[in-house]
Design a protein around this motif. Structure first.
Motif, PDB file in Angstrom:
ATOM      1  N   GLU A 219      -0.940  -1.515  -4.113  1.00  0.00           N
ATOM      2  CA  GLU A 219      -1.486  -1.525  -2.453  1.00  0.00           C
ATOM      3  C   GLU A 219      -0.776  -0.477  -1.914  1.00  0.00           C
ATOM      4  N   PHE A 220       0.688  -0.446  -2.053  1.00  0.00           N
ATOM      5  CA  PHE A 220       1.491   0.584  -1.043  1.00  0.00           C
ATOM      6  C   PHE A 220       0.947   2.133  -1.690  1.00  0.00           C
ATOM      7  N   THR A 221       0.789   2.413  -2.928  1.00  0.00           N
ATOM      8  CA  THR A 221       0.559   3.400  -3.478  1.00  0.00           C
ATOM      9  C   THR A 221      -0.993   3.947  -2.943  1.00  0.00           C
ATOM     10  N   ALA A 222      -2.011   2.646  -2.951  1.00  0.00           N
ATOM     11  CA  ALA A 222      -3.248   2.993  -2.808  1.00  0.00           C
ATOM     12  C   ALA A 222      -3.267   3.511  -1.073  1.00  0.00           C
ATOM     13  N   VAL A 223      -2.410   2.880  -0.221  1.00  0.00           N
ATOM     14  CA  VAL A 223      -2.508   3.213   1.258  1.00  0.00           C
ATOM     15  C   VAL A 223      -1.823   4.560   1.310  1.00  0.00           C
ATOM     16  N   GLN A 224      -0.790   4.809   0.484  1.00  0.00           N
ATOM     17  CA  GLN A 224      -0.080   6.192   0.699  1.00  0.00           C
ATOM     18  C   GLN A 224      -1.173   7.305   0.206  1.00  0.00           C
ATOM     19  N   GLN A 225      -2.073   7.185  -0.614  1.00  0.00           N
ATOM     20  CA  GLN A 225      -2.872   8.028  -1.077  1.00  0.00           C
ATOM     21  C   GLN A 225      -4.528   7.964  -0.231  1.00  0.00           C
ATOM     22  N   SER A 226      -4.402   6.927   0.781  1.00  0.00           N
ATOM     23  CA  SER A 226      -5.580   7.182   1.532  1.00  0.00           C
ATOM     24  C   SER A 226      -5.649   8.417   2.799  1.00  0.00           C
ATOM     25  N   ALA A 227      -6.985   8.511   3.019  1.00  0.00           N
ATOM     26  CA  ALA A 227      -7.042   9.696   3.872  1.00  0.00           C
ATOM     27  C   ALA A 227      -6.449   9.242   5.333  1.00  0.00           C
TER      28      ALA A 227
ATOM     29  N   GLY B 176      -2.922   9.772   5.328  1.00  0.00           N
ATOM     30  CA  GLY B 176      -2.712  11.324   5.255  1.00  0.00           C
ATOM     31  C   GLY B 176      -2.814  11.793   6.694  1.00  0.00           C
ATOM     32  N   GLU B 177      -3.723  11.341   7.405  1.00  0.00           N
ATOM     33  CA  GLU B 177      -3.969  11.824   8.646  1.00  0.00           C
ATOM     34  C   GLU B 177      -3.019  11.348   9.888  1.00  0.00           C
ATOM     35  N   LEU B 178      -2.331  10.208   9.531  1.00  0.00           N
ATOM     36  CA  LEU B 178      -1.068   9.516  10.227  1.00  0.00           C
ATOM     37  C   LEU B 178       0.132  10.903   9.836  1.00  0.00           C
ATOM     38  N   ARG B 179       0.250  10.931   8.851  1.00  0.00           N
ATOM     39  CA  ARG B 179       1.281  12.072   8.473  1.00  0.00           C
ATOM     40  C   ARG B 179       1.122  13.243   8.810  1.00  0.00           C
ATOM     41  N   ARG B 180      -0.171  13.783   8.943  1.00  0.00           N
ATOM     42  CA  ARG B 180      -0.204  15.261   9.452  1.00  0.00           C
ATOM     43  C   ARG B 180      -0.373  15.369  11.039  1.00  0.00           C
ATOM     44  N   SER B 181      -0.700  14.059  11.573  1.00  0.00           N
ATOM     45  CA  SER B 181      -0.639  14.025  13.058  1.00  0.00           C
ATOM     46  C   SER B 181       0.665  13.938  13.630  1.00  0.00           C
ATOM     47  N   TYR B 182       1.784  13.447  12.814  1.00  0.00           N
ATOM     48  CA  TYR B 182       3.253  13.442  12.952  1.00  0.00           C
ATOM     49  C   TYR B 182       3.724  14.976  12.929  1.00  0.00           C
TER      50      TYR B 182
ATOM     51  N   ALA C   7      -0.695   3.828  12.843  1.00  0.00           N
ATOM     52  CA  ALA C   7       0.060   3.007  12.196  1.00  0.00           C
ATOM     53  C   ALA C   7      -0.133   1.540  12.218  1.00  0.00           C
ATOM     54  N   GLU C   8      -0.411   1.185  13.337  1.00  0.00           N
ATOM     55  CA  GLU C   8      -0.742  -0.510  13.530  1.00  0.00           C
ATOM     56  C   GLU C   8      -1.863  -0.611  12.399  1.00  0.00           C
ATOM     57  N   ALA C   9      -2.940   0.009  12.535  1.00  0.00           N
ATOM     58  CA  ALA C   9      -4.059  -0.404  11.742  1.00  0.00           C
ATOM     59  C   ALA C   9      -3.867  -0.386  10.383  1.00  0.00           C
ATOM     60  N   ILE C  10      -3.150   0.544  10.129  1.00  0.00           N
ATOM     61  CA  ILE C  10      -2.542   0.498   8.558  1.00  0.00           C
ATOM     62  C   ILE C  10      -1.869  -0.581   8.363  1.00  0.00           C
ATOM     63  N   LYS C  11      -0.807  -1.124   9.176  1.00  0.00           N
ATOM     64  CA  LYS C  11       0.331  -2.110   8.989  1.00  0.00           C
ATOM     65  C   LYS C  11      -0.533  -3.403   9.032  1.00  0.00           C
ATOM     66  N   SER C  12      -1.488  -3.800   9.938  1.00  0.00           N
ATOM     67  CA  SER C  12      -2.515  -4.835  10.082  1.00  0.00           C
ATOM     68  C   SER C  12      -3.178  -4.969   8.711  1.00  0.00           C
TER      69      SER C  12
ATOM     70  N   MET D 110      -2.680  -4.005   5.871  1.00  0.00           N
ATOM     71  CA  MET D 110      -1.912  -4.161   4.759  1.00  0.00           C
ATOM     72  C   MET D 110      -1.339  -5.752   4.913  1.00  0.00           C
ATOM     73  N   GLU D 111      -0.740  -6.272   5.907  1.00  0.00           N
ATOM     74  CA  GLU D 111      -0.464  -7.589   6.141  1.00  0.00           C
ATOM     75  C   GLU D 111      -1.481  -8.585   5.993  1.00  0.00           C
ATOM     76  N   GLY D 112      -2.824  -8.181   6.467  1.00  0.00           N
ATOM     77  CA  GLY D 112      -3.724  -9.017   6.550  1.00  0.00           C
ATOM     78  C   GLY D 112      -4.295  -9.024   5.060  1.00  0.00           C
ATOM     79  N   GLY D 113      -4.070  -8.177   4.020  1.00  0.00           N
ATOM     80  CA  GLY D 113      -4.944  -8.125   2.964  1.00  0.00           C
ATOM     81  C   GLY D 113      -6.226  -7.575   2.839  1.00  0.00           C
ATOM     82  N   ALA D 114      -6.604  -7.088   3.981  1.00  0.00           N
ATOM     83  CA  ALA D 114      -8.040  -6.724   4.156  1.00  0.00           C
ATOM     84  C   ALA D 114      -8.210  -5.310   3.273  1.00  0.00           C
TER      85      ALA D 114
END
Length: 118
Positions: free
Chosen positions: A20-28, A31-37, A107-112, A114-118
């Motif tokens: 799940e972590f790998t899938a999120v890391q590879q998600s668009a 990627g947009e969060l990292r690019r924005s930073y 980041a909060e959208a990604i975190k929620s 991941m934590e919510g399992g959605a």
């Protein structure tokens, strides 16, 4: 001493799996969060380091210029030194605003998710 806070939850939260972590890391979205930073932090970092090195180089090699009195006992070196502090605080303030507006919601959208399992 009584408080109005509820007791801590005894519910066990399942941590996301490695997949799940790998899938999120590879998600668009990630990627947009990292690019924005990166688009914010890297240019400011390079700019500030260049500004700082200019100050150091002027201090070492342009002593006459840095010693030029502007008014009273205030010289160019003092003004540029104070500008270093002001620049530091302005960059920190600007980053705080940028993070609150652009990074934290993503980041909060990604975190929620991941934590919510959605």
């Amino acid at each position: 001493m009584a408080t109005d806070a509820p007791p801590p939850s005894t519910e066990q939260h399942q941590l996301p799996s490695t997949e799940e972590f790998t899938a999120v890391q590879q998600s668009a979205e990630f990627g947009e969060l990292r690019r924005s930073y990166r688009n914010f932090a890297f240019p400011l970092t390079v700019g500030f380091i260049a500004w700082y090195l200019l100050y150091v180089l002027l201090s070492n090699f342009a002593g006459d210029f840095m010693g030029t009195k502007l008014f009273g006992n205030i010289n160019v070196a003092f003004v540029l030194g104070i500008a270093q502090f002001i620049t530091t605080f302005l960059i920190a303030w600007w980053y705080s605003r940028h993070a609150a507006a652009k990074l934290d919601p993503k980041a909060e959208a990604i975190k929620s998710r991941m934590e919510g399992g959605a």
